[in-house]
Design a protein around this motif. Structure first.
Motif, PDB file in Angstrom:
ATOM      1  N   HIS A  16      40.120 -49.841  63.158  1.00  0.00           N
ATOM      2  CA  HIS A  16      40.851 -48.650  63.584  1.00  0.00           C
ATOM      3  C   HIS A  16      39.851 -47.530  63.928  1.00  0.00           C
ATOM      4  CE1 HIS A  16      44.862 -46.629  63.226  1.00  0.00           C
ATOM      5  NE2 HIS A  16      44.116 -45.551  63.046  1.00  0.00           N
ATOM      6  N   TRP A  17      38.961 -47.246  62.985  1.00  0.00           N
ATOM      7  CA  TRP A  17      37.997 -46.168  63.175  1.00  0.00           C
ATOM      8  C   TRP A  17      37.042 -46.460  64.342  1.00  0.00           C
ATOM      9  CZ3 TRP A  17      36.862 -41.566  63.627  1.00  0.00           C
ATOM     10  CH2 TRP A  17      35.555 -41.103  63.691  1.00  0.00           C
ATOM     11  N   LYS A  18      36.596 -47.698  64.505  1.00  0.00           N
ATOM     12  CA  LYS A  18      35.670 -48.018  65.606  1.00  0.00           C
ATOM     13  C   LYS A  18      36.315 -47.746  66.959  1.00  0.00           C
ATOM     14  CE  LYS A  18      32.972 -51.449  63.114  1.00  0.00           C
ATOM     15  NZ  LYS A  18      32.632 -52.876  62.979  1.00  0.00           N
ATOM     16  N   ILE A  19      37.592 -48.063  67.102  1.00  0.00           N
ATOM     17  CA  ILE A  19      38.284 -47.789  68.371  1.00  0.00           C
ATOM     18  C   ILE A  19      38.412 -46.279  68.573  1.00  0.00           C
ATOM     19  CG2 ILE A  19      40.482 -47.978  69.595  1.00  0.00           C
ATOM     20  CD1 ILE A  19      40.770 -50.791  68.299  1.00  0.00           C
ATOM     21  N   ILE A  20      38.809 -45.572  67.539  1.00  0.00           N
ATOM     22  CA  ILE A  20      38.921 -44.111  67.647  1.00  0.00           C
ATOM     23  C   ILE A  20      37.589 -43.522  68.078  1.00  0.00           C
ATOM     24  CG2 ILE A  20      39.246 -41.980  66.316  1.00  0.00           C
ATOM     25  CD1 ILE A  20      41.306 -43.589  64.607  1.00  0.00           C
ATOM     26  N   ARG A  21      36.517 -43.954  67.454  1.00  0.00           N
ATOM     27  CA  ARG A  21      35.177 -43.427  67.773  1.00  0.00           C
ATOM     28  C   ARG A  21      34.795 -43.708  69.213  1.00  0.00           C
ATOM     29  NH1 ARG A  21      31.071 -46.318  64.870  1.00  0.00           N
ATOM     30  NH2 ARG A  21      30.233 -46.958  66.863  1.00  0.00           N
ATOM     31  N   LYS A  22      35.082 -44.920  69.699  1.00  0.00           N
ATOM     32  CA  LYS A  22      34.744 -45.265  71.085  1.00  0.00           C
ATOM     33  C   LYS A  22      35.536 -44.405  72.083  1.00  0.00           C
ATOM     34  CE  LYS A  22      33.320 -50.023  70.212  1.00  0.00           C
ATOM     35  NZ  LYS A  22      32.003 -50.054  70.814  1.00  0.00           N
ATOM     36  N   VAL A  23      36.805 -44.165  71.802  1.00  0.00           N
ATOM     37  CA  VAL A  23      37.605 -43.320  72.689  1.00  0.00           C
ATOM     38  C   VAL A  23      37.147 -41.863  72.588  1.00  0.00           C
ATOM     39  CG1 VAL A  23      39.918 -42.469  73.229  1.00  0.00           C
ATOM     40  CG2 VAL A  23      39.597 -44.876  72.622  1.00  0.00           C
ATOM     41  N   LEU A  24      36.873 -41.395  71.384  1.00  0.00           N
ATOM     42  CA  LEU A  24      36.410 -40.021  71.192  1.00  0.00           C
ATOM     43  C   LEU A  24      35.145 -39.749  71.998  1.00  0.00           C
ATOM     44  CD1 LEU A  24      36.452 -37.246  69.836  1.00  0.00           C
ATOM     45  CD2 LEU A  24      35.259 -38.275  67.882  1.00  0.00           C
ATOM     46  N   ARG A  25      34.199 -40.663  71.961  1.00  0.00           N
ATOM     47  CA  ARG A  25      32.960 -40.469  72.726  1.00  0.00           C
ATOM     48  C   ARG A  25      33.246 -40.350  74.223  1.00  0.00           C
ATOM     49  NH1 ARG A  25      28.440 -44.263  69.764  1.00  0.00           N
ATOM     50  NH2 ARG A  25      28.181 -42.883  67.974  1.00  0.00           N
ATOM     51  N   GLN A  26      34.185 -41.146  74.720  1.00  0.00           N
ATOM     52  CA  GLN A  26      34.525 -41.063  76.144  1.00  0.00           C
ATOM     53  C   GLN A  26      35.198 -39.729  76.473  1.00  0.00           C
ATOM     54  OE1 GLN A  26      36.062 -44.813  77.950  1.00  0.00           O
ATOM     55  NE2 GLN A  26      35.800 -45.636  75.883  1.00  0.00           N
ATOM     56  N   LEU A  27      36.057 -39.246  75.570  1.00  0.00           N
ATOM     57  CA  LEU A  27      36.690 -37.948  75.789  1.00  0.00           C
ATOM     58  C   LEU A  27      35.649 -36.833  75.791  1.00  0.00           C
ATOM     59  CD1 LEU A  27      39.899 -38.263  73.552  1.00  0.00           C
ATOM     60  CD2 LEU A  27      39.752 -38.448  76.045  1.00  0.00           C
ATOM     61  N   GLU A  28      34.708 -36.899  74.865  1.00  0.00           N
ATOM     62  CA  GLU A  28      33.656 -35.880  74.815  1.00  0.00           C
ATOM     63  C   GLU A  28      32.757 -35.948  76.041  1.00  0.00           C
ATOM     64  OE1 GLU A  28      33.215 -35.193  70.010  1.00  0.00           O
ATOM     65  OE2 GLU A  28      31.889 -36.644  70.980  1.00  0.00           O
ATOM     66  N   ASP A  29      32.462 -37.160  76.521  1.00  0.00           N
ATOM     67  CA  ASP A  29      31.664 -37.297  77.747  1.00  0.00           C
ATOM     68  C   ASP A  29      32.387 -36.675  78.934  1.00  0.00           C
ATOM     69  OD1 ASP A  29      29.659 -38.605  76.371  1.00  0.00           O
ATOM     70  OD2 ASP A  29      30.205 -40.616  77.087  1.00  0.00           O
ATOM     71  N   GLN A  30      33.700 -36.852  78.996  1.00  0.00           N
ATOM     72  CA  GLN A  30      34.490 -36.346  80.124  1.00  0.00           C
ATOM     73  C   GLN A  30      34.744 -34.845  80.037  1.00  0.00           C
ATOM     74  OE1 GLN A  30      35.731 -37.940  82.867  1.00  0.00           O
ATOM     75  NE2 GLN A  30      36.840 -36.163  83.613  1.00  0.00           N
TER      76      GLN A  30
END
Length: 196
Positions: free
Chosen positions: A53-67
């Motif tokens: 759960h946390w690994k998916i959240i982290r991967k999406v969070l990084r993409q949101l921060e990049d964008q």
């Protein structure tokens, strides 16, 4: 495992009971470390955080921060009240509209939300596909992404209308999720999303 605490908290069916009162009661309870607490239609849910759960959240969070940048208002497991009977949700990820201002208590309005990401847990999947979907649509959340690590799929809901969403896109892990025609223009890559 999800623990439903409705038996332990006196949940009066009066109009006088508010989400603030329910959350104040929860704050006095010994909630175990690593558990997320939400109130969905007046019922309290405690869900343990899983590594997948946390690994998916982290991967999406990084993409949101990049964008959107590191200063964008992006939260995880932060309470936001939504339309409906006693709906105090803590989405896995929420992006707040640029320029939105929290109220005096430090809470953002559900009308300030432009993207929600929920990663399914088996025990609360019915909430993510049922009451939460309806509440997010009723609030006018432009984009709601449900990530399912069990089925290895993402379900994107857009175009809120009449208490539902007018558009749903299902994408398998490994394929990009293209969020377009909303206030959030974004492509989320799902390569490397872990599965349960």
């Amino acid at each position: 495992m999800t623990v439903e605490l409705t038996d332990r908290i006196e949940m009066a069916e009066s109009d006088e009971t508010t989400l603030d009162e329910l959350f104040e009661r929860l704050e006095r309870m010994p909630v175990p470390e690593g558990y997320k607490v939400e109130i969905v239609e007046g019922s309290v849910y405690m869900t343990p955080q899983r590594w997948t759960h946390w690994k998916i959240i982290r991967k999406v969070l990084r993409q949101l921060e990049d964008q959107f940048g590191l200063d964008a208002e992006i939260g995880s497991d932060v309470r936001i009240d939504f339309p409906g009977h006693l709906n105090g949700f803590a989405p896995d990820l929420v992006k707040i509209t640029e320029g939105a201002v929290p109220d005096a208590r430090g809470h953002y309005s559900s009308g300030d939300v432009e993207l929600i990401v929920e990663v399914l847990s088996r025990s609360t999947a019915a909430n993510d596909h049922g009451p939460k979907l309806k509440a997010y649509a009723a609030a006018g959340v432009p984009a709601y992404l449900v990530v399912d690590p069990y089925g290895a799929r993402c379900h994107l809901h857009t175009h809120p209308k009449d208490g539902g969403y007018g558009s749903e896109l299902t994408v398998d892990f490994g394929e990009p999720v293209k969020i377009t025609e909303t206030s959030v223009e974004l492509t989320i890559t799902t390569d490397g999303f872990p599965r349960d």
